[in-house]
Design a protein around this motif. Structure first.
Motif, PDB file in Angstrom:
ATOM      1  N   ARG A 123      34.000  30.280 -23.598  1.00 17.36           N
ATOM      2  CA  ARG A 123      33.559  30.100 -22.209  1.00 17.36           C
ATOM      3  C   ARG A 123      34.763  29.680 -21.374  1.00 17.36           C
ATOM      4  O   ARG A 123      35.390  28.672 -21.682  1.00 17.36           O
ATOM      5  CB  ARG A 123      32.453  29.027 -22.134  1.00 17.36           C
ATOM      6  N   HIS A 178      32.808  26.716 -25.923  1.00 18.54           N
ATOM      7  CA  HIS A 178      31.674  25.827 -25.699  1.00 18.54           C
ATOM      8  C   HIS A 178      31.048  25.531 -27.058  1.00 18.54           C
ATOM      9  O   HIS A 178      30.497  26.415 -27.702  1.00 18.54           O
ATOM     10  CB  HIS A 178      30.666  26.498 -24.766  1.00 18.54           C
ATOM     11  N   ASP A 194      23.531  24.561 -24.103  1.00 18.07           N
ATOM     12  CA  ASP A 194      23.008  23.799 -22.971  1.00 18.07           C
ATOM     13  C   ASP A 194      21.525  24.120 -22.767  1.00 18.07           C
ATOM     14  O   ASP A 194      21.128  25.286 -22.814  1.00 18.07           O
ATOM     15  CB  ASP A 194      23.791  24.116 -21.697  1.00 18.07           C
ATOM     16  N   HIS A 216      21.132  19.151 -17.225  1.00 18.38           N
ATOM     17  CA  HIS A 216      20.935  19.820 -18.513  1.00 18.38           C
ATOM     18  C   HIS A 216      21.336  18.903 -19.652  1.00 18.38           C
ATOM     19  O   HIS A 216      22.030  17.908 -19.454  1.00 18.38           O
ATOM     20  CB  HIS A 216      21.720  21.130 -18.586  1.00 18.38           C
ATOM     21  N   HIS A 248      23.532  18.909 -23.003  1.00 22.26           N
ATOM     22  CA  HIS A 248      24.503  19.583 -23.879  1.00 22.26           C
ATOM     23  C   HIS A 248      24.168  19.135 -25.294  1.00 22.26           C
ATOM     24  O   HIS A 248      24.270  17.954 -25.623  1.00 22.26           O
ATOM     25  CB  HIS A 248      25.938  19.196 -23.514  1.00 22.26           C
TER      26      HIS A 248
HETATM   27 ZN   LIG Z   1      27.386  22.224 -22.858  1.00 25.71          ZN
END
Ligand SMILES: [Zn+2]
Length: 315
Positions: A203, A208, A212, A287, A289
């Motif tokens: 990403r 990443h 998410d 969000h 993670h």
């Molecule tokens: Zn994340």
């Protein structure tokens, strides 16, 4: 030994299920306050702007929780998506209009008694989703929700027993994940009810290392599995973070949290609330993670859960 362990886990499962059933019953009888997190069905079914409006409007009434308001919106017009006379303009044969299907005199009297907060039309309009959801919250409140009588409140909205049952059942599905793990199997539980947003993998020239899960601020985060809290507190990039060490060497990470509910060294079981979804640290919207590190490094959480017969997130 294995047998003892599986009997223990079955007993634990029975216990957890029993608690979940009791909680669900209490929730349906008394309401659960405006801080209920949305279930996966709610996230998948309710347009994000409507979900935000229901969550914003319900707290005007103590005793009304957003899933009931959202369920009324669902049954009335499928959250404004119904293509029928009176939803987007005009009136239906009964004189009802807008996403919450208000009669003109009813809407006028609600607005006269309860000035609507800013954010809607001027003057307030039955067709404006902001105005309609807030007026519906006030109307449900006046009809019984304020005194904790949700049945009377919903009956006041549409005088039919089938309607009351339908709204309550829908509300229960919308709030299903509020205080219980959304799903649990093989000792692993989905940590939060959310929509799959940014996935595991390369990403922006970086990698990443987690998945998410987009969800409103305050959505409960449960421990993914039994373990011990490694650390809980501020962490660079994550804002607030919790990491849990699981038997076998796997570590799960929960980042950008709004609030943490655990302390380092604390034992946790699968699904136990450990934090709430937030938007802290390097985050462009509310969000979770969620990251799973094994001995071999980080793995794709969606695939990890799929291998255990679980769907980590929706969408
Ligand atoms: Zn994340």
């Amino acid at each position: 030994m294995r047998l003892a362990a599986s009997i223990a886990s079955v007993l634990l499962l029975v216990f957890v299920t029993l608690i979940a059933a009791i909680t669900a019953t209490l929730t349906s009888v008394f309401g659960s306050g405006s801080d209920s997190g949305p279930s996966p069905e709610a996230v998948a079914d309710i347009p994000a702007d409507y979900l935000a409006l229901y969550q914003q409007a319900a707290p005007v009434c103590p005793g009304l929780d957003w899933p009931v308001l959202a369920a009324v919106g669902k049954v009335e017009t499928d959250h404004g998506r119904l293509d029928a006379p009176g939803v987007h303009n005009g009136e239906n044969s009964a004189g009802a209009a807008g996403p919450m299907q208000f009669l003109a005199p009813t809407f006028a009297s609600v607005v006269a008694r309860h000035p609507l907060p800013p954010g809607g039309a001027s003057p307030p309009s039955r067709y404006d989703p902001h105005d309609a959801t807030h007026a519906a919250a006030f109307y449900l409140c006046d009809s019984g929700a304020r005194d904790g009588d949700l049945r009377a409140a919903i009956f006041g909205y549409n005088h039919a027993d089938w309607y009351v049952e339908k709204v309550l059942a829908q509300a229960e599905r919308y709030r299903a994940a509020a205080s219980t793990p959304p799903a649990s199997q093989g000792g692993w539980a989905v940590p939060a009810a959310g929509r799959c947003s940014s996935g595991f993998g390369p990403r922006d020239g970086d990698f990443h290392q987690g998945q998410d899960l987009a969800a409103p601020i305050g959505t409960p985060i449960g421990a993914a599995a039994e373990g011990t809290v490694l650390d809980a507190g501020p962490a660079s990039g994550y804002g607030l973070r919790v990491r849990v060490q699981h038997p076998g060497g796997t570590v799960t990470t929960y980042g950008h949290n709004h609030t943490n509910h655990v302390t380092p060294g604390q034992p946790v079981r699968a699904g136990q609330p450990i934090a709430e979804v937030g938007n802290r640290g390097q985050s462009t919207g509310p969000h979770l993670h969620f990251q799973i590190d094994t001995d071999g490094g980080p793995v794709d959480p969606v695939a990890f859960y799929a291998q255990r017969g679980l769907r980590l997130c929706v969408g």
